[in-house]
Design a protein around this motif. Structure first.
Motif, PDB file in Angstrom:
ATOM      1  N   ALA A   1       0.948  -1.313  -0.155  1.00  0.00           N
ATOM      2  CA  ALA A   1      -0.100   0.020   0.084  1.00  0.00           C
ATOM      3  C   ALA A   1       0.621   1.605   0.068  1.00  0.00           C
ATOM      4  N   ALA A   2       1.560   0.952   0.774  1.00  0.00           N
ATOM      5  CA  ALA A   2       2.821   1.912   0.675  1.00  0.00           C
ATOM      6  C   ALA A   2       3.583   2.555  -0.388  1.00  0.00           C
ATOM      7  N   SER A   3       4.054   1.793  -0.559  1.00  0.00           N
ATOM      8  CA  SER A   3       4.464   1.361  -2.059  1.00  0.00           C
ATOM      9  C   SER A   3       4.024   2.226  -2.784  1.00  0.00           C
ATOM     10  N   TYR A   4       2.550   1.430  -3.191  1.00  0.00           N
ATOM     11  CA  TYR A   4       1.676   2.226  -3.996  1.00  0.00           C
ATOM     12  C   TYR A   4       1.517   3.627  -4.571  1.00  0.00           C
ATOM     13  N   LEU A   5       0.911   4.214  -3.014  1.00  0.00           N
ATOM     14  CA  LEU A   5       0.617   5.583  -2.323  1.00  0.00           C
ATOM     15  C   LEU A   5       2.238   6.528  -3.011  1.00  0.00           C
ATOM     16  N   TYR A   6       3.185   6.340  -3.099  1.00  0.00           N
ATOM     17  CA  TYR A   6       4.620   6.534  -3.385  1.00  0.00           C
ATOM     18  C   TYR A   6       4.150   6.843  -4.628  1.00  0.00           C
ATOM     19  N   ASP A   7       4.053   5.207  -4.939  1.00  0.00           N
ATOM     20  CA  ASP A   7       4.268   5.777  -6.428  1.00  0.00           C
ATOM     21  C   ASP A   7       3.140   6.366  -7.420  1.00  0.00           C
ATOM     22  N   ARG A   8       2.411   6.382  -6.874  1.00  0.00           N
ATOM     23  CA  ARG A   8       0.668   7.720  -7.260  1.00  0.00           C
ATOM     24  C   ARG A   8       1.736   9.471  -7.207  1.00  0.00           C
ATOM     25  N   GLY A   9       2.629   9.541  -6.584  1.00  0.00           N
ATOM     26  CA  GLY A   9       2.613  10.792  -6.449  1.00  0.00           C
ATOM     27  C   GLY A   9       2.361  11.238  -5.204  1.00  0.00           C
ATOM     28  N   TYR A  10       1.254  10.702  -4.286  1.00  0.00           N
ATOM     29  CA  TYR A  10       1.248  10.792  -2.698  1.00  0.00           C
ATOM     30  C   TYR A  10       2.107  10.936  -1.696  1.00  0.00           C
ATOM     31  N   LYS A  11       2.593  12.489  -0.444  1.00  0.00           N
ATOM     32  CA  LYS A  11       3.404  12.400   0.179  1.00  0.00           C
ATOM     33  C   LYS A  11       3.136  12.526   1.569  1.00  0.00           C
ATOM     34  N   SER A  12       1.616  12.676   1.412  1.00  0.00           N
ATOM     35  CA  SER A  12       1.164  12.678   3.199  1.00  0.00           C
ATOM     36  C   SER A  12       0.546  11.902   3.277  1.00  0.00           C
ATOM     37  N   PRO A  13       0.431  10.565   3.273  1.00  0.00           N
ATOM     38  CA  PRO A  13       0.146   9.402   3.161  1.00  0.00           C
ATOM     39  C   PRO A  13      -1.145  10.197   4.980  1.00  0.00           C
ATOM     40  N   ALA A  14      -1.770   9.047   5.091  1.00  0.00           N
ATOM     41  CA  ALA A  14      -2.944   8.517   6.828  1.00  0.00           C
ATOM     42  C   ALA A  14      -3.183   7.352   6.368  1.00  0.00           C
ATOM     43  N   PHE A  15      -3.909   6.716   8.152  1.00  0.00           N
ATOM     44  CA  PHE A  15      -3.969   5.362   7.654  1.00  0.00           C
ATOM     45  C   PHE A  15      -5.324   5.239   8.205  1.00  0.00           C
ATOM     46  N   ILE A  16      -6.489   4.705   8.508  1.00  0.00           N
ATOM     47  CA  ILE A  16      -7.331   3.888   9.069  1.00  0.00           C
ATOM     48  C   ILE A  16      -7.403   2.016   9.448  1.00  0.00           C
TER      49      ILE A  16
ATOM     50  N   ALA B   1      -2.746  17.648   7.743  1.00  0.00           N
ATOM     51  CA  ALA B   1      -3.176  17.927   6.077  1.00  0.00           C
ATOM     52  C   ALA B   1      -2.666  16.281   5.197  1.00  0.00           C
ATOM     53  N   PHE B   2      -3.236  15.482   5.399  1.00  0.00           N
ATOM     54  CA  PHE B   2      -3.298  14.328   4.242  1.00  0.00           C
ATOM     55  C   PHE B   2      -3.148  14.589   3.081  1.00  0.00           C
ATOM     56  N   ASP B   3      -3.370  13.537   2.375  1.00  0.00           N
ATOM     57  CA  ASP B   3      -3.460  13.518   0.684  1.00  0.00           C
ATOM     58  C   ASP B   3      -4.273  11.844   0.357  1.00  0.00           C
ATOM     59  N   SER B   4      -4.276  11.614   1.092  1.00  0.00           N
ATOM     60  CA  SER B   4      -4.195   9.997   0.828  1.00  0.00           C
ATOM     61  C   SER B   4      -4.703   9.554   2.111  1.00  0.00           C
ATOM     62  N   VAL B   5      -5.113   8.163   1.646  1.00  0.00           N
ATOM     63  CA  VAL B   5      -5.090   6.960   2.854  1.00  0.00           C
ATOM     64  C   VAL B   5      -5.425   6.352   2.809  1.00  0.00           C
ATOM     65  N   PHE B   6      -4.594   4.764   3.578  1.00  0.00           N
ATOM     66  CA  PHE B   6      -4.705   3.541   3.712  1.00  0.00           C
ATOM     67  C   PHE B   6      -5.848   3.314   4.094  1.00  0.00           C
ATOM     68  N   CYS B   7      -7.083   2.559   3.837  1.00  0.00           N
ATOM     69  CA  CYS B   7      -8.133   2.352   4.994  1.00  0.00           C
ATOM     70  C   CYS B   7      -7.605   0.725   5.153  1.00  0.00           C
ATOM     71  N   ALA B   8      -7.264  -0.095   5.778  1.00  0.00           N
ATOM     72  CA  ALA B   8      -6.837  -1.357   6.219  1.00  0.00           C
ATOM     73  C   ALA B   8      -7.854  -2.505   6.493  1.00  0.00           C
ATOM     74  N   ASN B   9      -9.498  -1.849   6.233  1.00  0.00           N
ATOM     75  CA  ASN B   9     -10.446  -3.056   6.227  1.00  0.00           C
ATOM     76  C   ASN B   9     -11.467  -2.405   5.104  1.00  0.00           C
ATOM     77  N   ASP B  10     -11.814  -3.587   4.304  1.00  0.00           N
ATOM     78  CA  ASP B  10     -12.625  -2.985   3.546  1.00  0.00           C
ATOM     79  C   ASP B  10     -13.881  -2.598   4.339  1.00  0.00           C
ATOM     80  N   LEU B  11     -15.061  -2.565   4.865  1.00  0.00           N
ATOM     81  CA  LEU B  11     -16.166  -1.524   5.906  1.00  0.00           C
ATOM     82  C   LEU B  11     -14.976  -0.391   6.099  1.00  0.00           C
TER      83      LEU B  11
END
Length: 362
Positions: free
Chosen positions: A203-218, A271-281
């Motif tokens: 997930a981290a590699s994907y967001l980085y490759d897409r140009g996101y610089k401020s990722p968050a996690f839920i 300030a976040f530009d992306s979020v990785f949600c580690a659960n489908d719901l």
């Protein structure tokens, strides 16, 4: 249509292990748990009656006086004793029931795995019985105690058991046990897994490759959610990025939990530009909340989920997702169970590949 970008390599040695928490009996949250089933003779001794009186009190209470029955029930409650109504039948033949304990019935990935397992075993005369643990140690304990009474032919779990006491109770059933969803080093018996640490790293590699610089996690604060956060944070550091925000959800029941978590992340002021949600719901809820606010997805914020590949295709916009084939998990589990019950040399461990599905959210 979502595009499958790639997958982790198929060599088992290339998958990271998940260091699953192991909780010793003294740390168990539910009082009165036992590693081994209590015998009816022990209950009788504690209650000061004969074993046949205990049996009558539990099966036909009218045959026992109120005072005696209350004394026996008090011992039963104190010791968590479960009588086994199927024991005599099972002495002459095996059960046709395969028990499946799923983490959450609302999650499509778990129900798909259960259905796939059922499709394998039902053609061979077995029936599936499904229960829900809801990510709860106490509910997990109750479910496993019920299995001691039911004595199924086998058990399939959409997860791995952390409480050592519960692990021992499952071993004591002396039946095939299939755990899943985490690549633990020490399964109870058999395992169909994927690496949750690798899921976070991917997930981290994907967001980085897409140009996101401020990722968050839920995600969930314990269990597999913690492992995914571990891999996510680890890979971000390697890439020179910081995890800017982290919302922990202890109890996941519905998509509303995802909506609340997304609002909580916004309310933190980070300030976040992306979020990785580690659960489908949680991913679904976050997406619904973002869209309801009129946010441009993925223009203003990218949302990357985790779950089953078919689940990603059913949303609008289609979810970008770290995906695992949950039907394959169920099919492998069913094959393992059948092989063991038929006395065959069944494969004891399978570790599945993860893939990236690109939709319209990240």
């Amino acid at each position: 249509m979502s595009e499958r970008l790639g997958s982790m390599v198929n060599d088992l040695t290339a998958h990271s292990f998940d260091d699953v928490v192991r909780i010793q009996p003294t740390e168990a949250t539910a009082p009165g748990g036992r590693a081994k089933p209590l015998r009816i003779e022990e209950v009788a001794k504690l209650a000061g009656v004969s074993p046949i009186t205990v049996s009558r009190a539990l099966r036909n209470p009218k045959l026992v006086s109120v005072v005696t029955r209350e004394r026996i029930l008090a011992v039963v409650q104190e010791t968590n004793y479960w009588s086994n109504p199927h024991a005599s039948a099972l002495r002459s033949g095996r059960s046709s029931i395969v028990a499946v304990l799923v983490s959450n019935l609302l999650s499509q990935q778990y129900t798909q795995a259960a259905r796939a397992c059922a499709e394998v075993i039902e053609d061979h005369g077995f029936q599936m019985l499904v229960g829900q643990t809801s990510y709860s140690y106490s509910r997990e304990l109750s479910a496993i105690q019920s299995l001691r009474a039911l004595r199924p032919a086998a058990v399939f779990l959409t997860g791995v058991i952390e409480l050592e006491e519960n692990r021992q109770m499952l071993r004591d059933l002396n039946i095939p046990i299939v755990e899943s969803w985490a690549n633990t080093r020490d399964p109870i018996d058999m395992l169909v897994a994927f690496s949750n640490v690798d899921a976070g790293r991917l997930a981290a590699s994907y967001l980085y490759d897409r140009g996101y610089k401020s990722p968050a996690f839920i995600g969930r604060g314990g269990g597999r959610g913690k492992l995914r956060l571990q891999g996510f944070s680890q890979r971000l550091r390697e890439l020179g990025l910081d995890l800017v925000g982290n919302v922990v959800v202890d109890w996941v029941e519905s998509v509303e939990d995802g909506r609340k978590a997304f609002r909580q992340l916004q309310a933190s002021g980070i300030a976040f530009d992306s979020v990785f949600c580690a659960n489908d719901l949680l991913a679904t809820g976050s997406l619904i909340e973002a869209v309801s606010q009129g946010l441009s997805i993925p223009g203003e914020v990218g949302i990357l989920g985790f779950g089953d590949q078919q689940f990603a295709m059913s949303l609008s916009p289609r979810m970008s997702m770290v995906a695992v084939d949950t039907k394959q998990i169920g099919r492998h589990a069913g094959a393992m169970i059948l092989g063991r019950l038929n006395g065959e040399e069944a494969e004891g461990r399978v570790c599945l590949d993860l893939s990236l599905l690109v939709g319209g959210t990240a």
